[in-house]
Design a protein around this motif. Structure first.
Motif, PDB file in Angstrom:
ATOM      1  N   SER A  79       0.828  -1.207   0.000  1.00 50.98           N
ATOM      2  CA  SER A  79       0.000   0.000   0.000  1.00 50.98           C
ATOM      3  C   SER A  79       0.862   1.257   0.000  1.00 50.98           C
ATOM      4  CB  SER A  79      -0.910  -0.015   1.223  1.00 50.98           C
ATOM      5  OG  SER A  79      -1.648   1.162   1.296  1.00 50.98           O
ATOM      6  N   LEU A  80       1.898   1.266   0.817  1.00 58.76           N
ATOM      7  CA  LEU A  80       2.781   2.427   0.883  1.00 58.76           C
ATOM      8  C   LEU A  80       3.547   2.626  -0.422  1.00 58.76           C
ATOM      9  CD1 LEU A  80       3.957   4.688   2.668  1.00 58.76           C
ATOM     10  CD2 LEU A  80       5.702   3.066   3.405  1.00 58.76           C
ATOM     11  N   GLY A  81       4.061   1.539  -0.994  1.00 59.68           N
ATOM     12  CA  GLY A  81       4.816   1.641  -2.246  1.00 59.68           C
ATOM     13  C   GLY A  81       3.967   2.135  -3.405  1.00 59.68           C
ATOM     14  N   ILE A  82       2.786   1.549  -3.558  1.00 58.46           N
ATOM     15  CA  ILE A  82       1.895   1.970  -4.640  1.00 58.46           C
ATOM     16  C   ILE A  82       1.422   3.403  -4.414  1.00 58.46           C
ATOM     17  CG2 ILE A  82      -0.366   1.553  -5.686  1.00 58.46           C
ATOM     18  CD1 ILE A  82       0.161  -1.452  -5.262  1.00 58.46           C
ATOM     19  N   GLY A  83       1.107   3.716  -3.164  1.00 53.43           N
ATOM     20  CA  GLY A  83       0.672   5.076  -2.845  1.00 53.43           C
ATOM     21  C   GLY A  83       1.740   6.114  -3.142  1.00 53.43           C
ATOM     22  N   MET A  84       2.983   5.821  -2.774  1.00 55.90           N
ATOM     23  CA  MET A  84       4.079   6.765  -3.035  1.00 55.90           C
ATOM     24  C   MET A  84       4.318   6.930  -4.524  1.00 55.90           C
ATOM     25  SD  MET A  84       6.789   5.709  -0.064  1.00 55.90           S
ATOM     26  CE  MET A  84       8.000   6.928  -0.491  1.00 55.90           C
ATOM     27  N   MET A  85       4.311   5.815  -5.236  1.00 47.87           N
ATOM     28  CA  MET A  85       4.620   5.849  -6.662  1.00 47.87           C
ATOM     29  C   MET A  85       3.560   6.640  -7.442  1.00 47.87           C
ATOM     30  SD  MET A  85       5.387   2.559  -9.054  1.00 47.87           S
ATOM     31  CE  MET A  85       3.789   1.860  -8.768  1.00 47.87           C
ATOM     32  N   TYR A  86       2.305   6.302  -7.256  1.00 51.90           N
ATOM     33  CA  TYR A  86       1.258   6.959  -8.037  1.00 51.90           C
ATOM     34  C   TYR A  86       0.905   8.349  -7.520  1.00 51.90           C
ATOM     35  CZ  TYR A  86       0.708   2.779 -10.766  1.00 51.90           C
ATOM     36  OH  TYR A  86       0.943   1.732 -11.610  1.00 51.90           O
ATOM     37  N   SER A  87       1.095   8.604  -6.240  1.00 56.13           N
ATOM     38  CA  SER A  87       0.856   9.960  -5.721  1.00 56.13           C
ATOM     39  C   SER A  87       1.861  10.937  -6.303  1.00 56.13           C
ATOM     40  CB  SER A  87       0.939   9.975  -4.195  1.00 56.13           C
ATOM     41  OG  SER A  87      -0.073   9.189  -3.645  1.00 56.13           O
ATOM     42  N   ALA A  88       3.121  10.530  -6.346  1.00 50.97           N
ATOM     43  CA  ALA A  88       4.146  11.398  -6.932  1.00 50.97           C
ATOM     44  C   ALA A  88       3.862  11.648  -8.412  1.00 50.97           C
ATOM     45  CB  ALA A  88       5.530  10.779  -6.750  1.00 50.97           C
ATOM     46  N   LEU A  89       3.462  10.607  -9.116  1.00 54.35           N
ATOM     47  CA  LEU A  89       3.141  10.757 -10.537  1.00 54.35           C
ATOM     48  C   LEU A  89       1.914  11.641 -10.745  1.00 54.35           C
ATOM     49  CD1 LEU A  89       3.931   9.883 -13.399  1.00 54.35           C
ATOM     50  CD2 LEU A  89       2.408   7.932 -13.107  1.00 54.35           C
ATOM     51  N   LEU A  90       0.894  11.477  -9.899  1.00 58.30           N
ATOM     52  CA  LEU A  90      -0.310  12.294 -10.012  1.00 58.30           C
ATOM     53  C   LEU A  90      -0.006  13.767  -9.759  1.00 58.30           C
ATOM     54  CD1 LEU A  90      -3.358  12.770 -10.249  1.00 58.30           C
ATOM     55  CD2 LEU A  90      -3.532  12.175  -7.829  1.00 58.30           C
ATOM     56  N   VAL A  91       0.733  14.057  -8.718  1.00 56.67           N
ATOM     57  CA  VAL A  91       1.043  15.449  -8.401  1.00 56.67           C
ATOM     58  C   VAL A  91       1.898  16.066  -9.503  1.00 56.67           C
ATOM     59  CG1 VAL A  91       2.275  16.919  -6.754  1.00 56.67           C
ATOM     60  CG2 VAL A  91       0.727  15.165  -5.927  1.00 56.67           C
ATOM     61  N   LYS A  92       2.797  15.279 -10.051  1.00 62.09           N
ATOM     62  CA  LYS A  92       3.655  15.786 -11.131  1.00 62.09           C
ATOM     63  C   LYS A  92       2.853  16.076 -12.404  1.00 62.09           C
ATOM     64  CE  LYS A  92       8.198  14.757 -12.984  1.00 62.09           C
ATOM     65  NZ  LYS A  92       9.309  13.825 -12.927  1.00 62.09           N
ATOM     66  N   THR A  93       1.963  15.166 -12.785  1.00 61.82           N
ATOM     67  CA  THR A  93       1.166  15.411 -13.992  1.00 61.82           C
ATOM     68  C   THR A  93       0.164  16.542 -13.774  1.00 61.82           C
ATOM     69  OG1 THR A  93      -0.346  13.624 -13.366  1.00 61.82           O
ATOM     70  CG2 THR A  93       1.381  13.089 -14.961  1.00 61.82           C
ATOM     71  N   ASN A  94      -0.391  16.640 -12.582  1.00 61.83           N
ATOM     72  CA  ASN A  94      -1.302  17.737 -12.277  1.00 61.83           C
ATOM     73  C   ASN A  94      -0.571  19.068 -12.335  1.00 61.83           C
ATOM     74  OD1 ASN A  94      -2.371  19.664  -9.952  1.00 61.83           O
ATOM     75  ND2 ASN A  94      -4.106  18.546 -10.838  1.00 61.83           N
ATOM     76  N   ARG A  95       0.639  19.107 -11.838  1.00 63.18           N
ATOM     77  CA  ARG A  95       1.452  20.331 -11.875  1.00 63.18           C
ATOM     78  C   ARG A  95       1.738  20.749 -13.316  1.00 63.18           C
ATOM     79  NH1 ARG A  95       7.334  21.071 -11.781  1.00 63.18           N
ATOM     80  NH2 ARG A  95       7.752  23.139 -10.959  1.00 63.18           N
ATOM     81  N   MET A  96       2.124  19.773 -14.132  1.00 63.12           N
ATOM     82  CA  MET A  96       2.401  20.092 -15.534  1.00 63.12           C
ATOM     83  C   MET A  96       1.141  20.576 -16.235  1.00 63.12           C
ATOM     84  SD  MET A  96       5.238  17.249 -16.764  1.00 63.12           S
ATOM     85  CE  MET A  96       4.008  16.109 -17.185  1.00 63.12           C
ATOM     86  N   TYR A  97       0.011  19.950 -15.968  1.00 62.47           N
ATOM     87  CA  TYR A  97      -1.241  20.380 -16.580  1.00 62.47           C
ATOM     88  C   TYR A  97      -1.557  21.823 -16.200  1.00 62.47           C
ATOM     89  CZ  TYR A  97      -6.213  21.190 -16.964  1.00 62.47           C
ATOM     90  OH  TYR A  97      -7.429  21.761 -17.226  1.00 62.47           O
ATOM     91  N   ARG A  98      -1.445  22.135 -14.915  1.00 61.97           N
ATOM     92  CA  ARG A  98      -1.785  23.492 -14.477  1.00 61.97           C
ATOM     93  C   ARG A  98      -0.841  24.529 -15.063  1.00 61.97           C
ATOM     94  NH1 ARG A  98      -1.529  24.257  -8.990  1.00 61.97           N
ATOM     95  NH2 ARG A  98      -0.382  22.351  -8.665  1.00 61.97           N
TER      96      ARG A  98
END
Length: 181
Positions: free
Chosen positions: A62-81
């Motif tokens: 849970s921690l590994g998947i959460g860290m991996m996809y949370s970082a990717l989500l925040v990064k793609t959201n940042r680029m989109y904005r």
């Protein structure tokens, strides 16, 4: 595991280069540590099951998947904005000269967002571990000399589905922002 460590060391070694600085090294560190946790959970899965290893596998995954996809989500959201704001800025430039800065693109805000997403993932895992505590159970208790054990799951397997729904939600959001970008 070795390749993940090599990539981490490479990012640390070349952290002052423009490519690494622009790739949001904090996001990369968090995603790579999440991947490393997932790789490190493999030997624990192969270990003889007991209450500790069953809980550890649930939390590491849970921690590994959460860290991996949370970082990717925040990064793609940042680029989109950033790209969306640049597009809006271009449209406003026709009217007057205005320079806008997107909100919450600094490193601190991004790390807080990632920590929040990971905390939700851990909270879901804790709730599911309390609701359906993992334990090692005998697979073939009627055989004389065989003591094969596995980590127990509930009869309906709803805890597994629920724990993966949040990961699927993060993946879908990542895909959504990647397509928009």
């Amino acid at each position: 595991i070795i390749m993940t460590i090599i990539v981490l060391v490479t990012i640390i070694k070349y952290q002052s280069t423009p490519v690494v600085r622009r790739s949001c090294k904090e996001h990369c560190f968090i995603a790579l540590v999440g991947i490393l946790l997932l790789f490190l959970s493999s030997p624990i899965i192969d270990a003889p099951p007991n209450k500790f290893t069953c809980n550890l596998v649930r939390f590491l995954a849970s921690l590994g998947i959460g860290m991996m996809y949370s970082a990717l989500l925040v990064k793609t959201n940042r680029m989109y904005r950033i790209f969306y704001l640049k597009l809006q800025e271009k449209n406003l430039m026709k009217l007057k000269s205005i320079s806008m800065k997107p909100a919450y693109v600094d490193v601190r805000s991004q790390l807080i967002a990632i920590a929040g997403f990971v905390a939700i993932s851990i909270l879901i895992t804790i709730i599911l571990a309390v609701y359906d505590p993992p334990n090692a159970v005998l697979i073939y208790p009627k055989r004389r000399n065989a003591e094969l054990k596995q980590c127990s799951i509930s009869e309906s397997a709803s805890t597994i589905v629920i724990s993966h729904l949040y990961s699927i939600f993060l993946i879908m959001l990542c895909t959504y922002y990647a397509v928009l970008t």
